[in-house]
Structure formats: structure tokens, C-alpha cells
Motif scaffolding. Structure first.
Motif, PDB file in Angstrom:
ATOM      1  N   UNK A 253     -68.769 -35.883 -32.841  1.00 49.63           N
ATOM      2  CA  UNK A 253     -68.046 -36.553 -33.917  1.00 49.63           C
ATOM      3  C   UNK A 253     -66.547 -36.285 -33.871  1.00 49.63           C
ATOM      4  N   UNK A 254     -66.088 -35.579 -32.838  1.00 50.01           N
ATOM      5  CA  UNK A 254     -64.694 -35.148 -32.828  1.00 50.01           C
ATOM      6  C   UNK A 254     -63.743 -36.341 -32.800  1.00 50.01           C
ATOM      7  N   UNK A 255     -64.034 -37.351 -31.997  1.00 49.73           N
ATOM      8  CA  UNK A 255     -63.152 -38.526 -31.913  1.00 49.73           C
ATOM      9  C   UNK A 255     -63.083 -39.243 -33.257  1.00 49.73           C
ATOM     10  N   UNK A 256     -64.217 -39.340 -33.944  1.00 50.07           N
ATOM     11  CA  UNK A 256     -64.217 -39.983 -35.259  1.00 50.07           C
ATOM     12  C   UNK A 256     -63.402 -39.169 -36.257  1.00 50.07           C
ATOM     13  N   UNK A 257     -63.546 -37.849 -36.208  1.00 52.57           N
ATOM     14  CA  UNK A 257     -62.788 -37.007 -37.133  1.00 52.57           C
ATOM     15  C   UNK A 257     -61.290 -37.057 -36.817  1.00 52.57           C
ATOM     16  N   UNK A 258     -60.948 -37.146 -35.552  1.00 48.28           N
ATOM     17  CA  UNK A 258     -59.541 -37.300 -35.158  1.00 48.28           C
ATOM     18  C   UNK A 258     -58.970 -38.570 -35.778  1.00 48.28           C
ATOM     19  N   UNK A 259     -59.732 -39.671 -35.725  1.00 42.57           N
ATOM     20  CA  UNK A 259     -59.270 -40.925 -36.324  1.00 42.57           C
ATOM     21  C   UNK A 259     -59.179 -40.802 -37.838  1.00 42.57           C
TER      22      UNK A 259
END
Length: 329
Positions: A253-259
Motif C-alpha cells: 500500500x506504500x504507493x497509495x499512501x504516498x499519493x
């Protein structure tokens, strides 16, 4: 030279720097002022004046102490009088990352690699004794957009719906930051000092960290790679994000949290820059809004931001979005 604040010479004398030359340094977006102090023996220091009630140097001193005790590179504190707003600290020199890259654009990649590696080191330490980056804080920050930008543009928007949209977008992320990291919150090229040989990835000096909290590791990455004051190409952003993820264990989920954090931070910054213009008479920050807006639109395109993207679609006119936020009057 602008007038020196009352009590400056007395503080320097008590700190053992009496008679030193004092040169003001251009300020930032806060009430803080900075001075370079030079002794006849050529030793030098930085003097920060963060006078109450607008400023409080105690958080800066607390975070600097924690960073230095945990192997990071914050300025050494030589003397302080927090009640009067004075802090005498180590001078990291003139090689601020932003300015150095303006003069050496071909060294952009190693400079950003060093900045990423500094975050990797920071995130490898236990989180500091700081407050949590909780939902009310995220909401308060995101709310600066509707509080300052929207009125400046004459937009009548659904404020309650805006908060509900952020709740929906951020709620899935909150459990993943329970075992958080120290978040400096303003980690970007203007707040990173290149120490040693700037052409190498030497240890990087940290400044402007007094608002540190414990939160999600993606936040300072967003701050660095979606810089409000300096263009960072999408290619460099992707490469540096990959460098971080290669060195730190991240979940799916890191990319989603970055966004999520990119959209939240950029909405906040648009609001802050509008406030600096309308309330504080500092219009130069308006020039940064199109850059911030462009990054925010990229973040809003991620499916994790669908509730907030829908709010923008319903409340902010397309022509304004296409123009990077338009011109704030």
C-alpha cells in the motif's frame, strides 16, 4: 543592514560571542530571523531569533537534541535563551541543496540520492518522543485549502464534504503509521545542507525541523520529491522513490499512501501560500502554486484519492484546475 533585534548583543556577550560581526540572512515564511555571526578569529555560527509569542524555539531545541543523539546531523546548539527566542547554533555553511543544484544541475541525481539515504537512516531509528501525526492534524492542514485558497478565488465550496472526503481517503492509511517514524514535515531542497564535499553524497545537514511528529514514512518523501519550490521531474521522483523502497521494507500500500500524503500536503501548501499572500503580504509564494497544483493533480489521479478527486470535480472549476490553480487575487 536592517535593524538588529533588541537584546541581540547582550545574548551574544553572555554566550561568549561578544563583539562578533552580525550579518542578517534573508528570512523564510515565518516570523523567525537568522543572522550569521563571525568572530575575529574567523570562527562563525548561526543566530536564530524566534521570538514569542509568534515563535517558540523549544521544539527546535528538543528535535535538534534528539536528532544529534541518534546519529543524524542537526546543528550543534552553542547557547540558547528560549524565553527570549535566541538560539546560537552551528553554521552549516553556504551549500544549501537548492542553491547548490542551481549552480550544479548536473549533480542533481547524487544530491537527491544523498537526501533519500538520509531519510533511510532517519527511518531506521526508533521514532522520536514527538506527538502523533493524527487525523485531526491531517484534517486541519488539508482544511487550509478551503479556509484560504477557496475564498481567495471566490469559490463557494462544500466544506463539510471536503472533510468527509479526506476522512474516507486517509482512514485506510492510519493503521499503517501506528509504528511510525520521525517525520520532519518540511524536508526539501531548501532545508537540506550539503556538508563536506557537496559533489559527493556526504552527510546532509538538517534544518527547519521544529514541527517534527511521528507519522508515515512516505510524508517526508513527498515533501522532498514533490518540492513546492523546485522542479523535480517525474522521472527523478520515480527513481528516488524506487531507491528508498529498495532500502526500506515497504508494504503493497506504500504507493497509495504516498499519493494520499502527496495530495494532502499539496492541498495544505496551496492554502498556506494563499494565506501568506492574503494575511501576511508575501505574494511571492503565489508563483509556486502552479507547481504544487500540478503535483496535487497527479496524486488525485490515484484510485486511493477517489473521494477527494470527486470533491474537486464537484467544487473546483475545470478551467481553474487546468490552469494550475489560477491566479489568487
Amino acid at each position: 543592514m536592517s535593524e538588529l533585534p533588541e537584546g541581540l548583543q547582550e545574548f551574544l556577550a553572555e554566550a561568549g560571542w561578544g563583539g562578533a560581526a552580525v550579518d542578517p540572512i534573508p528570512g523564510d515564511a515565518s516570523f523567525r530571523r537568522y543572522f550569521r555571526v563571525r568572530r575575529p578569529d574567523r570562527s562563525r555560527a548561526m543566530l536564530m531569533h524566534a521570538p514569542p509569542p509568534h515563535e517558540d524555539p523549544e521544539p527546535f531545541l528538543k528535535v535538534a537534541d534528539w536528532l544529534n543523539r541518534h546519529g543524524m546531523r542537526a546543528p550543534e546548539i552553542f547557547a540558547a535563551d528560549p524565553a527570549k527566542g535566541w538560539v546560537l547554533l552551528e553554521d552549516f555553511g553556504d551549500d544549501r541543496m537548492r542553491d547548490w543544484l542551481d549552480a550544479h544541475p548536473d549533480r542533481e541525481v547524487p544530491a537527491y540520492e544523498g537526501a533519500i539515504d538520509t531519510l533511510v537512516e532517519l527511518h531506521g531509528r526508533p521514532a522520536g518522543p514527538f506527538a502523533d501525526y493524527d487525523m485531526p492534524t491531517y484534517q486541519r492542514e488539508a482544511g487550509l485549502f478551503t479556509e484560504w485558497y477557496c475564498p481567495a478565488r471566490g469559490l463557494d465550496v462544500d466544506v463539510a464534504g471536503y472533510g468527509e472526503a479526506w476522512d474516507a481517503a486517509l482512514a485506510p492509511m492510519m493503521p499503517r503509521q501506528r509504528n511510525g517514524v520521525t517525520v520532519l514535515r518540511d524536508y526539501h531542497a531548501e532545508n537540506i545542507m550539503l556538508l563536506g564535499d557537496p559533489a559527493r553524497r556526504a552527510p546532509q545537514g538538517l534544518i527547519d525541523f521544529q514541527d517534527a511528529l511521528v507519522g508515515h514514512p512516505a510524508y517526508d518523501l513527498v515533501s522532498l520529491l514533490q518540492d513546492a519550490r523546485r522542479d523535480v521531474s517525474e522521472e527523478l521522483e520515480a527513481a528516488m522513490l524506487a531507491r528508498y523502497c529498495d532500502r526500506v521494507e515497504v508494504d503493497g500500500d506504500f504507493a497509495a499512501d504516498y499519493a494520499r500524503l502527496g495530495a494532502q500536503r499539496n492541498a495544505k501548501i496551496v492554502g498556506i501560500f494563499s494565506r501568506l499572500h492574503k494575511r501576511d503580504g508575501k505574494p511571492r509564494y503565489l508563483d509556486f502554486i502552479p507547481r504544487v497544483w500540478t503535483a496535487m493533480e497527479r496524486d488525485l489521479a490515484h484510485p486511493a484519492l477517489e473521494p477527494v478527486a470527486q470533491w474537486f470535480a464537484a467544487n473546483v472549476p475545470d478551467e481553474l484546475r487546468r490552469s494550475g490553480g489560477g491566479k489568487v487575487a
